[in-house]
Write an enzyme that holds these catalytic residues in place. Sequence first.
Site, mmCIF file in Angstrom:
data_model
loop_
_atom_site.group_PDB
_atom_site.id
_atom_site.type_symbol
_atom_site.label_atom_id
_atom_site.label_comp_id
_atom_site.label_asym_id
_atom_site.label_seq_id
_atom_site.Cartn_x
_atom_site.Cartn_y
_atom_site.Cartn_z
ATOM 1 N N GLY A 53 0.839 -1.193 0.000
ATOM 2 C CA GLY A 53 0.000 0.000 0.000
ATOM 3 C C GLY A 53 0.867 1.233 0.000
ATOM 4 O O GLY A 53 2.075 1.153 0.258
ATOM 5 N N CYS A 80 5.292 -6.126 1.484
ATOM 6 C CA CYS A 80 5.637 -4.705 1.496
ATOM 7 C C CYS A 80 4.945 -3.982 2.661
ATOM 8 O O CYS A 80 5.260 -4.256 3.804
ATOM 9 C CB CYS A 80 5.295 -4.094 0.136
ATOM 10 S SG CYS A 80 6.156 -2.565 -0.143
ATOM 11 N N TYR A 81 3.971 -3.109 2.410
ATOM 12 C CA TYR A 81 3.285 -2.452 3.534
ATOM 13 C C TYR A 81 2.701 -3.499 4.487
ATOM 14 O O TYR A 81 2.710 -3.319 5.707
ATOM 15 C CB TYR A 81 2.173 -1.529 3.013
ATOM 16 C CG TYR A 81 1.460 -0.788 4.119
ATOM 17 C CD1 TYR A 81 1.978 0.404 4.605
ATOM 18 C CD2 TYR A 81 0.298 -1.300 4.697
ATOM 19 C CE1 TYR A 81 1.353 1.079 5.643
ATOM 20 C CE2 TYR A 81 -0.332 -0.630 5.738
ATOM 21 C CZ TYR A 81 0.195 0.554 6.205
ATOM 22 O OH TYR A 81 -0.414 1.222 7.230
ATOM 23 N N ASP A 226 -16.723 -12.066 -23.112
ATOM 24 C CA ASP A 226 -17.475 -12.167 -21.857
ATOM 25 C C ASP A 226 -18.920 -12.595 -22.089
ATOM 26 O O ASP A 226 -19.415 -13.523 -21.449
ATOM 27 C CB ASP A 226 -17.447 -10.836 -21.093
ATOM 28 C CG ASP A 226 -16.029 -10.328 -20.911
ATOM 29 O OD1 ASP A 226 -15.100 -11.159 -20.963
ATOM 30 O OD2 ASP A 226 -15.849 -9.110 -20.734
ATOM 31 N N LYS A 368 -10.349 -11.708 -16.496
ATOM 32 C CA LYS A 368 -10.524 -11.913 -17.941
ATOM 33 C C LYS A 368 -9.864 -13.214 -18.434
ATOM 34 O O LYS A 368 -10.467 -13.961 -19.206
ATOM 35 C CB LYS A 368 -9.908 -10.715 -18.675
ATOM 36 C CG LYS A 368 -10.156 -10.698 -20.158
ATOM 37 C CD LYS A 368 -11.398 -9.930 -20.442
ATOM 38 C CE LYS A 368 -11.735 -9.896 -21.910
ATOM 39 N NZ LYS A 368 -12.958 -9.117 -22.131
#
Length: 512
Positions: A53, A80-81, A226, A368
């Site tokens: 973040g 990370c964060y 889709d 997707k």
Amino acid sequence: MDRILIVDFGSQVTQLIARRVRESGVYCEIVPFNRAEKAFGEMNPKAVILSGGPNSVADIDTPRAPENILSSGLPILGICYGQQTLCAQLGGSVEQSDEREFGRAMLEVKAGSPLFEGIDADEIQVWMSHGDRVNNLPDGFSIIGTSENAPYAAIADEARKIYGVQFHPEVVHTPDGAKMLQNFTHKIAGCKGDWSMAAFRDKAIADIRAQVGEGRVICGLSGGVDSSVVAVLLHEAIGEQLTCVYVDTGMMRAGESEQVVGLFRDHFNIKLVHKDASDLFLGKLDGVSDPEQKRKIIGGTFIDVFEEEAKAVGGADFLAQGTLYPDVIESVSFTGGPSVTIKSHHNVGGLPERMNMKLVEPVRELFKDEVRALGQELGLPETFVGRHPFPGPGLAIRIPGEITEEKLEILRKADTVYLDEIRTQGLYDEIWQAFAVLLPVRTVGVMGDSRTYDYVCALRAVTSTDGMTADYYPFSHDFLGRVSTRIINEVRGINRVVYDITSKPPGTIEWE
Ligand code: XMP
């Protein structure tokens, strides 16, 4: 089914964590940090991943991981964060470092942690992007990997199965990252890895039957991936209760309507209404050259036609839509403020309320590429499953200025030649989207002994992962030369071809 909860702290690449986890055969969901406490209780996951973040743990009032997760005893991986907040919350400390590390770094791996099992190198490339770093470990933790500027680049409390990495294992620039995530989900969290498209298909069919019951469903088919997948899935689930409506706006590419009817009505035996409304659309667009106005007219007319056709088949209780996971993930926004509408997208929004229909969205949990895999599972031909995206307003936004039947015909022919060459050269799958654009400009040329005064055709081809950003595709000059010669020789009305080398941003993929 095993599940992993991903707590989102607002990183740009949180979705990639989910994709990598799913690629490892484990179902997962992303939830914003401020809803994670409740979601954790409802979801009953086997493990939790805390994302990166933009914040600094050192600032007050920055987001934290919910206590019920930390005390659950389940395996946790902080990225990370996520690593930094884990550390701060478990009794360690984090400092704002002078040596910020962005980009590639080398990680020295300490042997023995299950997180790195199967990675046979002492030093591996990882992707860093951070300003803060851990400088004091919580009790029970030890270092399992270091980099030049991050002595605590990878840490673990192996007994509690809590891990933290300062780098991003989810991005491709950490080549062994997918393996680390798989080690976390399989070896550490004990997930079986049985999430597959075959399993999804069975569950989706059962869910659709439960939701729809004896009701009738209507589905707008565009020929895109889709809606095609949704139509075939629904047909497997509820057969004759499904009616598909394909509206030919007159802005389709060459042969498109025949392909859609041929596949869905003739091959899959799906009830399909094919409405040729091209005259209506062309009439309404007559004399209109403003891009937004064109989009509005096409969107509005589409809804009118769709509604009329839906009524003509006796109405329906449900409207099926190909909503995807990225459309439904609640994103964490720290910036706030309204975003600017660049282009109004065309869809059937508002129709369900207008016609008093409920929504069926059977692929709303999928990305997707997973929808494509589901399409293959359902037996849709490769030519449909691997298709480039095609916008709702169709060729109308590939003819800047006024649209006429003559221009549409010229563009269809040029587009066919261009895509034919791309396919012949085996380039189609390397490209996100490729199409021709007909410019409202005539230029002078010479063919044989005569002067010509014809339109300019622009070719566009881009690579992208989600359509949000894009790079132009680096065709060889040879290829571009051949396409140009073929278009000018074969398409009457075009005497000049140019190639668009604009990225997005600052350009957009479509020209309007
Ligand atoms: P732009 O041109 O905004 O396009 O860079 C990004 C992606 O969206 C597609 N696109 C649309 N898709 N209805 C759609 O269904 C639309 O109105 C529309 N406009 C653009 C575009 O083809 C690209 O894939």
